[in-house]
Design an enzyme around this catalytic site. Structure first.
Site: not given
Ligand SMILES: [Mg+2]
Ligand SMILES: [Zn+2]
Length: 162
Positions: A8-10, A54, A104
């Site tokens: 995952d990114r954030d 996003q 997701k």
């Molecule tokens: Mg996250």
């Protein structure tokens, strides 16, 4: 077949919190342990694939161009440490604006990544800071690892799970 660490990114790669959506390079700060942990996964033969929601794009808060600029900066920064991000898959939709199958816990982005890079899900992992990351991984029979938001990814390495 290949094996991958899906990320995952954030909240996992970069700090989440100062702003809800991170699309400005000034707000994009890597979490502690990211360089070290990704180096470790890479040296153990894992592809590194980012899968990120996003929804700010659907809401018109930022553009795909802005997002890609931030992602290029991230990739260049990691490359300085010899880390190659294999690919970044993002869902630009938001359920309030444009329902989709890729956000997701939907699995479409995972399916695309698995097919594109010939990945064996059973040998792969997903590191996320949200239950939806883990839920999506589980649907694909990828082992999910939940870490604290903005935590140190080296804790995952030290746990010996991967
Ligand atoms: Mg996250
Ligand atoms: Zn989507």
């Amino acid at each position: 077949m290949n094996k991958a660490v899906f990320l995952d990114r954030d909240g996992v790669i970069n700090k989440k919190g100062r702003t809800y959506y991170v699309f400005d390079e000034a707000d994009f700060v890597l979490n502690d342990g990211v360089h070290e942990a990704l180096s470790y996964f890479q040296s153990n033969g894992f592809l590194l694939i980012v899968i990120t929601n996003q929804g700010g794009i659907a809401k018109g808060i930022y553009s795909e161009e802005q997002l890609e600029k931030v992602h290029n900066t991230m990739k260049m920064d990691l490359l300085k440490s010899g880390i190659k991000i294999t690919d970044i898959f993002y869902c630009p939709h938001h359920p309030d604006v444009s329902p989709c199958l890729c956000r997701k816990p939907g699995v479409l982005l995972f399916q695309q990544a698995i097919e594109k890079y010939d990945i064996d899900p059973a040998s792969s992992f997903m590191i996320g800071d949200s239950e939806i990351d883990i839920l999506a991984a589980k649907k694909m029979e990828i082992k999910g690892i939940l870490m604290p938001t903005n935590g140190n990814m080296m804790k995952v390495v030290e746990s010996g799970i991967i």
